[in-house]
Scaffold this motif. Structure first.
Motif, PDB file in Angstrom:
ATOM      1  N   ILE A 173       0.868  -1.177   0.000  1.00 32.91           N
ATOM      2  CA  ILE A 173       0.000   0.000   0.000  1.00 32.91           C
ATOM      3  C   ILE A 173       0.902   1.224   0.000  1.00 32.91           C
ATOM      4  CG2 ILE A 173      -1.719   1.356   1.260  1.00 32.91           C
ATOM      5  CD1 ILE A 173      -2.739  -1.152   2.547  1.00 32.91           C
ATOM      6  N   ALA A 174       0.629   2.145  -0.922  1.00 38.25           N
ATOM      7  CA  ALA A 174       1.329   3.430  -0.935  1.00 38.25           C
ATOM      8  C   ALA A 174       0.394   4.498  -0.378  1.00 38.25           C
ATOM      9  CB  ALA A 174       1.768   3.786  -2.352  1.00 38.25           C
ATOM     10  N   LEU A 175       0.899   5.277   0.574  1.00 41.35           N
ATOM     11  CA  LEU A 175       0.102   6.333   1.205  1.00 41.35           C
ATOM     12  C   LEU A 175       0.612   7.680   0.718  1.00 41.35           C
ATOM     13  CD1 LEU A 175       0.044   4.870   4.833  1.00 41.35           C
ATOM     14  CD2 LEU A 175      -1.612   4.508   2.977  1.00 41.35           C
ATOM     15  N   GLU A 176      -0.213   8.389  -0.022  1.00 38.34           N
ATOM     16  CA  GLU A 176       0.192   9.658  -0.616  1.00 38.34           C
ATOM     17  C   GLU A 176      -0.530  10.795   0.102  1.00 38.34           C
ATOM     18  OE1 GLU A 176       2.298  11.037  -2.941  1.00 38.34           O
ATOM     19  OE2 GLU A 176       1.298  12.871  -2.232  1.00 38.34           O
ATOM     20  N   LYS A 177       0.257  11.781   0.517  1.00 42.33           N
ATOM     21  CA  LYS A 177      -0.303  12.907   1.282  1.00 42.33           C
ATOM     22  C   LYS A 177      -1.207  13.796   0.430  1.00 42.33           C
ATOM     23  CE  LYS A 177       1.967  16.708   3.846  1.00 42.33           C
ATOM     24  NZ  LYS A 177       3.347  17.145   4.217  1.00 42.33           N
ATOM     25  N   ALA A 178      -0.845  13.963  -0.835  1.00 40.19           N
ATOM     26  CA  ALA A 178      -1.574  14.881  -1.707  1.00 40.19           C
ATOM     27  C   ALA A 178      -2.828  14.214  -2.269  1.00 40.19           C
ATOM     28  CB  ALA A 178      -0.675  15.341  -2.854  1.00 40.19           C
ATOM     29  N   ALA A 179      -3.597  14.999  -3.007  1.00 34.05           N
ATOM     30  CA  ALA A 179      -4.815  14.489  -3.627  1.00 34.05           C
ATOM     31  C   ALA A 179      -4.543  13.882  -4.997  1.00 34.05           C
ATOM     32  CB  ALA A 179      -5.840  15.612  -3.742  1.00 34.05           C
ATOM     33  N   GLU A 180      -3.286  13.910  -5.422  1.00 33.64           N
ATOM     34  CA  GLU A 180      -2.927  13.228  -6.669  1.00 33.64           C
ATOM     35  C   GLU A 180      -1.587  12.530  -6.472  1.00 33.64           C
ATOM     36  OE1 GLU A 180      -2.141  15.649 -10.097  1.00 33.64           O
ATOM     37  OE2 GLU A 180      -0.639  16.880  -9.083  1.00 33.64           O
ATOM     38  N   THR A 181      -1.331  11.563  -7.318  1.00 36.28           N
ATOM     39  CA  THR A 181      -0.068  10.834  -7.239  1.00 36.28           C
ATOM     40  C   THR A 181       1.069  11.648  -7.860  1.00 36.28           C
ATOM     41  OG1 THR A 181      -0.477   9.830  -9.391  1.00 36.28           O
ATOM     42  CG2 THR A 181      -1.184   8.581  -7.440  1.00 36.28           C
ATOM     43  N   GLY A 182       2.287  11.239  -7.573  1.00 30.88           N
ATOM     44  CA  GLY A 182       3.421  11.711  -8.368  1.00 30.88           C
ATOM     45  C   GLY A 182       4.424  12.589  -7.668  1.00 30.88           C
ATOM     46  N   GLY A 183       4.003  13.249  -6.583  1.00 31.88           N
ATOM     47  CA  GLY A 183       4.950  14.057  -5.817  1.00 31.88           C
ATOM     48  C   GLY A 183       5.723  15.020  -6.707  1.00 31.88           C
ATOM     49  N   THR A 184       6.963  15.233  -6.364  1.00 34.89           N
ATOM     50  CA  THR A 184       7.799  16.163  -7.120  1.00 34.89           C
ATOM     51  C   THR A 184       8.082  15.630  -8.525  1.00 34.89           C
ATOM     52  OG1 THR A 184       8.789  16.905  -5.049  1.00 34.89           O
ATOM     53  CG2 THR A 184       9.979  17.423  -7.079  1.00 34.89           C
ATOM     54  N   CYS A 233      10.587  24.103  -6.068  1.00 33.91           N
ATOM     55  CA  CYS A 233       9.609  23.481  -6.948  1.00 33.91           C
ATOM     56  C   CYS A 233       9.295  22.041  -6.568  1.00 33.91           C
ATOM     57  CB  CYS A 233      10.055  23.595  -8.395  1.00 33.91           C
ATOM     58  SG  CYS A 233      11.792  23.353  -8.712  1.00 33.91           S
ATOM     59  N   ALA A 234       9.673  21.616  -5.371  1.00 31.95           N
ATOM     60  CA  ALA A 234       9.196  20.323  -4.887  1.00 31.95           C
ATOM     61  C   ALA A 234       7.674  20.373  -4.771  1.00 31.95           C
ATOM     62  CB  ALA A 234       9.807  20.013  -3.527  1.00 31.95           C
ATOM     63  N   ALA A 235       7.059  19.202  -4.741  1.00 30.95           N
ATOM     64  CA  ALA A 235       5.623  19.145  -4.498  1.00 30.95           C
ATOM     65  C   ALA A 235       5.298  19.898  -3.213  1.00 30.95           C
ATOM     66  CB  ALA A 235       5.174  17.688  -4.383  1.00 30.95           C
ATOM     67  N   ALA A 236       4.141  20.551  -3.199  1.00 30.98           N
ATOM     68  CA  ALA A 236       3.767  21.387  -2.051  1.00 30.98           C
ATOM     69  C   ALA A 236       3.690  20.581  -0.755  1.00 30.98           C
ATOM     70  CB  ALA A 236       2.424  22.055  -2.316  1.00 30.98           C
ATOM     71  N   THR A 237       3.556  19.273  -0.885  1.00 36.72           N
ATOM     72  CA  THR A 237       3.472  18.403   0.290  1.00 36.72           C
ATOM     73  C   THR A 237       4.827  18.062   0.897  1.00 36.72           C
ATOM     74  OG1 THR A 237       3.274  16.673  -1.387  1.00 36.72           O
ATOM     75  CG2 THR A 237       1.262  17.305  -0.230  1.00 36.72           C
ATOM     76  N   ASN A 238       5.907  18.503   0.252  1.00 43.13           N
ATOM     77  CA  ASN A 238       7.244  18.200   0.781  1.00 43.13           C
ATOM     78  C   ASN A 238       7.566  19.140   1.936  1.00 43.13           C
ATOM     79  OD1 ASN A 238       7.229  16.475  -1.419  1.00 43.13           O
ATOM     80  ND2 ASN A 238       9.384  16.832  -1.910  1.00 43.13           N
ATOM     81  N   THR A 256       7.959  26.125 -10.788  1.00 44.21           N
ATOM     82  CA  THR A 256       9.090  25.285 -11.173  1.00 44.21           C
ATOM     83  C   THR A 256      10.310  26.185 -11.343  1.00 44.21           C
ATOM     84  OG1 THR A 256       9.894  23.646 -12.754  1.00 44.21           O
ATOM     85  CG2 THR A 256       8.368  25.299 -13.586  1.00 44.21           C
ATOM     86  N   GLY A 257      11.469  25.581 -11.475  1.00 47.57           N
ATOM     87  CA  GLY A 257      12.691  26.363 -11.457  1.00 47.57           C
ATOM     88  C   GLY A 257      12.861  27.231 -12.689  1.00 47.57           C
ATOM     89  N   THR A 258      13.508  28.365 -12.495  1.00 44.45           N
ATOM     90  CA  THR A 258      14.015  29.103 -13.640  1.00 44.45           C
ATOM     91  C   THR A 258      15.405  28.522 -13.904  1.00 44.45           C
ATOM     92  OG1 THR A 258      12.674  31.033 -13.131  1.00 44.45           O
ATOM     93  CG2 THR A 258      14.600  31.398 -14.531  1.00 44.45           C
ATOM     94  N   PHE A 259      15.381  27.339 -14.530  1.00 41.52           N
ATOM     95  CA  PHE A 259      16.612  26.566 -14.685  1.00 41.52           C
ATOM     96  C   PHE A 259      17.606  27.295 -15.576  1.00 41.52           C
ATOM     97  CE2 PHE A 259      13.258  23.310 -13.966  1.00 41.52           C
ATOM     98  CZ  PHE A 259      13.667  22.952 -12.694  1.00 41.52           C
ATOM     99  N   SER A 260      17.077  28.149 -16.431  1.00 39.85           N
ATOM    100  CA  SER A 260      17.960  28.959 -17.262  1.00 39.85           C
ATOM    101  C   SER A 260      17.328  30.332 -17.425  1.00 39.85           C
ATOM    102  CB  SER A 260      18.137  28.300 -18.635  1.00 39.85           C
ATOM    103  OG  SER A 260      19.070  29.027 -19.411  1.00 39.85           O
TER     104      SER A 260
END
Lengths: 576, 576
Positions: free
Chosen positions: B45-56, B250-255, B294-298
């Motif tokens: 069983i995977a327990l995800e804090k957010a309302a959608e999967t995938g995290g960062t 830019c990590a998921a807000a749940t981090n 998300t990052g301003t990577f450039s």
């Protein structure tokens, strides 16, 4: 480490000793807490890991930075707690300080800690003096370290006061406090390394200490007060919590962060773990593990500059020590290196002759007769460069093999020429050397110390004696300088000298957040019953700041003073 | 936080659910561990804090940096594990890397972690592909991020491969892994925030999760695997463990670092707590808490430069993102400020027209029709400066009241003139912009993306589609540039534009040290029975390095692959 950080009381058998309050350590924080607990009627045992008392305090100048001390008022210093509050807040959290925001933009606990220090600091020192535990004397000329953003500029540093009325030093401070503890029935056990706390449910009721006679269990009926210092000398913890190439520091050699694992295991709320009281240090003494290492708090003299491995000047050499390590930690992502990780102080014969043996550079320019093996000499800049590089080859395992760039010698000559021009015009167009109050003060301090004589002649209180020797004092002669005395051109001819500097610290600043009585708080904000932390093993609310000379011990002693009073009255548990 | 981080099994009553392996999170780390555990026969069983999967991972490009992938050999890349080993070690610990020292000068656990990744990374990805869990495709043109110190220079980045054979992105990676988990009988519960572990003596036997239906106790017969991410979005933890003004990321807000207190309370050995995967971010999106940040990577384009509040250029704008935040954190001790805390990207109309809507700057130059409220416009540089300062006034509570210096406009004009001169000569004498492989590559990547179309047209895999579109591909036109394409003079006339940048991160890197199976280790070096950590909630052995595109997910997926296999065979405990 073999012992678990937290051991349950039912696991340990009989106690070997018992007290009301067990103090861990015997530096200023531990001793002040112990004195106040004993003064409140508690039976106190202090457990010191080393073979002598005093911890990092013994190695220090013993000064304490305290705003609004009543004795400074007759000196005409217009200090107020309100102006000090903004100075403290702004310098601790320069990125978020905001004069009209709640808590001035600080995290609430840091704001509370600062207010507590301001509200009680002067009273704590007055009370310690009244009790005969610690006498101090103001050194009104010492400026605050961020004089550009301060209303008051100087006058908040107190020195320990010797029986003769002179400013003293760290050993003098320890002498007074150990005496005060013993007068109150307290006892100090040396070579007792506390490796675990003993818990009865949630409550801390004692400690386990490793001693030459084996492991001993010491019961604490009312409180355990950790004053065991930071983690300067634990390379794993440095790498885990600090950032960049920091090579150690001048904390007592026993400051190995023994409390970190204990605090973590108890669920304490660790804060400011990445911060430290910074200072440049001599690379070679640090690498050798010299227990007498102290900071190169100032690169002393005038015909002296610092360059990196490319022969470039990349910092203001006179920057106050807490800030001088910043440039050393800069990273060059394109080259994948710390170009300023090692900085090479370069000076001429006049600078060596004129400034050796001063008490403020940790022996970088040693007195005649002292160990000078770290001083590299060359008849010319080119020969000097070659010898620096030879020295680096021998230090390779400690430095990741850092060597001088092939263009070092040529660049060094150009750098010296440019610096000499700045010295002649009295203005450093690149790094503004010598333009702040504290830079000019530290230059004068060293010059006064030279006038008075070297450390060896004066004893280790020399810095504070020099600090109290100044304008208006008998024998004082104002140096006849115009322009910028912190810079002089290097001589056109050798010999030249070099000392290798690196980033270091006095000690770390991180640890558990504590409440107003220095009780250790959990992540949930609740005190852990029976457990207190004072000094550099607790989180400092000073953030990134080093407010002035004695900026370490001022708040530390204030908080420890409160902690000891509170621990004396903590509700007791019965000895098992 | 109200729940204690560790709760004893006798305190919780009945379990609400039971599995063999409980995975915390549903980003790449958690899902790969879950897939491998399920593949080994475990009920997962995977327990995800957010309302959608995938995290960062869902927000990311989904790339994974993996040396010596067998598919790159036919492309002529002379990659070997030996050369990769030295690249990894040198870049992770540049201050201590030493090719002839034990562990190459690294802490042993970091060396071991790197060797494990090198030894098993390519095999892990091959195995995941063979199992139908995760298909990848090499992007051989992407250079490593420290190309100056590398033998191989490029070719170690893998992208998720879509069913159509194209390079995909983070959502594609999550789609594949969630499918693979469900095919193996695994289940993902959303809106389950794990707040505590449940312990039976020393052993972790389950978790407590806060859910919309109240608190639920989930039993883990074999293992709990945390893959819950770092602490990017916990301001207290950022201040406690990082250093300087870092504004989020830019990590998921749940981090929010939920695992830190748990790990601490269990006596875990926390490492590399001060490190993070760095990137500049847009100040205003970070302050607003935009979950899509998300990052301003450039800093995209050519007629663009970055200045600080004094109007001075203080960094190479094209520095690879992990290193670009370093200059932003420099502190000026004399002024007691972070002069580069906010950097103002300044660009002209041609740069805006030519580079808006690219997929690599986090919307700094938004596509036409996208939110452009953060883009500041002025007809002249003077007007632009005034409007930047107005914007800063509105942001004052988030920035400690930082405003432009009074001399900003005059200095900006001089800075632009100097930059324009560098652009004309094709060489940046101050900061060497555009001289490294990765800087030139990222410039070309953005130019290719422009050729292909904007993000909105291509979907979020645009970056990787651009990365796979290059020399030799149908439709590719080599830009006809000579000299240094990363720089062009700013136009003599306005309008001009600005975007405010600050230091941020993808996520943090610190957490407990783990063993080769990702079992969490105590300070004493012993595994905590039943507890694993993967991804950004575990300590990364990469030190300060970001090895290349996908430098995050490459090792993370490798370690998670091993962790899941091991957890599936961990000895079970009975459900209470």
């Amino acid at each position: 480490m073999t012992a678990r950080p937290v051991v349950a009381v039912h696991e340990i058998g009989d106690w070997d000793e018992s007290a009301d309050v067990v103090v861990v350590g015997s530096g200023a924080a531990a001793l002040v807490a112990g004195v106040m607990a004993a003064d409140g009627g508690a039976r106190v045992i202090a457990l010191e890991k080393a073979a002598e008392t005093g911890g990092t305090t013994r190695k220090s100048g013993g000064n304490a930075w305290v705003p609004d001390d009543h004795r400074t008022h007759p000196l005409g210093l217009a200090d107020t707690r309100e102006s000090a509050l903004h100075y403290l807040a702004r310098t601790s959290r320069p990125q978020s300080y905001s004069p009209h925001s709640p808590f001035l933009g600080l995290p609430e606990w840091e704001y509370d800690g600062i207010c507590l220090f301001l509200g009680e600091g002067a009273a704590a020192f007055a009370d310690l003096a009244e009790k005969g535990a610690l006498a101090t004397v103001p050194l009104p000329d010492i400026p605050n370290f961020y004089s550009a953003v301060d209303d008051v500029v100087h006058g908040r540093t107190l020195a320990p006061c010797t029986p003769g009325g002179d400013p003293g030093d760290g050993p003098e401070l320890i002498r007074q406090l150990t005496g005060a503890l013993e007068q109150r029935g307290g006892r100090i056990e040396l070579e007792h390394r506390v490796v675990s706390v003993v818990a009865d449910g949630e409550r801390v009721v004692g400690v386990l200490a490793e001693t030459p006679r084996g492991r001993r269990a010491v019961h604490a009926a009312r409180a355990v007060i950790f004053g065991s210092g930071g983690f300067t000398h634990n390379a794993d913890l440095r790498r885990s919590y600090l950032r960049g190439p920091v090579f150690g520091g001048c904390a007592a050699a026993t400051n190995e962060g023994d409390f970190v694992a204990i605090a973590q295991s108890l669920g304490a709320d660790l804060r400011n773990m990445a911060e430290s009281w910074n200072t440049p240090i001599q690379l070679e003494r640090a690498v050798a593990g010299d227990p007498a290492l102290t900071g190169t708090f100032s690169v002393v003299g005038d015909s002296v500059l610092c360059v990196n491995r490319y022969g470039r000047r990349t910092m203001n050499e006179k920057t106050v020590y807490n800030e001088a390590t910043g440039p050393m930690l800069e990273f060059d992502g394109a080259r994948c290196e710390y170009p300023n990780m090692l900085m090479f102080a370069i000076f001429d014969q006049a600078n060596y002759d004129g400034f050796r043996g001063t008490p403020f550079d940790g022996g970088a320019l040693p007195a005649i007769g002292d160990d000078d093996s770290h001083v590299i000499r060359g008849d010319t800049l080119e020969q000097l460069a070659g010898r620096i590089d030879e020295r680096l080859a021998r230090l390779a395992t400690a430095t990741g093999g850092l060597r001088l760039d092939a263009g070092f010698t040529g660049q060094l000559a150009a750098t010296v020429e440019r610096f000499n021009g700045f010295a002649r015009q009295g203005r450093d167009d690149d790094f503004r050397r010598g333009e702040t109050e504290v830079e000019r003060y530290l230059y004068r301090l060293v010059a006064n110390a030279i006038t008075l004589g070297t450390d060896a002649q004066l004893g280790s209180g020399a810095t504070n004696q020099a600090a109290s020797f100044g304008p208006g004092k008998a024998g004082w002669v104002e140096p006849a300088v115009t322009g910028n005395p912190t810079m002089a051109p290097l001589a056109a001819d050798g010999p030249y000298y070099s000392v290798i500097l690196a980033a270091g610290m006095l000690d770390t600043k991180g640890g558990p957040r504590v409440d107003a009585h220095s009780r250790v708080l959990t992540v949930g904000g609740n005190p852990i019953p029976g457990l207190y932390a004072v000094g550099n093993c607790a989180a400092s609310p000073s953030g990134k700041a080093y407010w002035g000379g004695g900026g370490t011990l001022g708040p530390i002693i204030t908080y420890a003073w409160r902690a000891g009073k509170h621990a004396a009255t903590a509700s007791p548990v019965a000895s098992a």
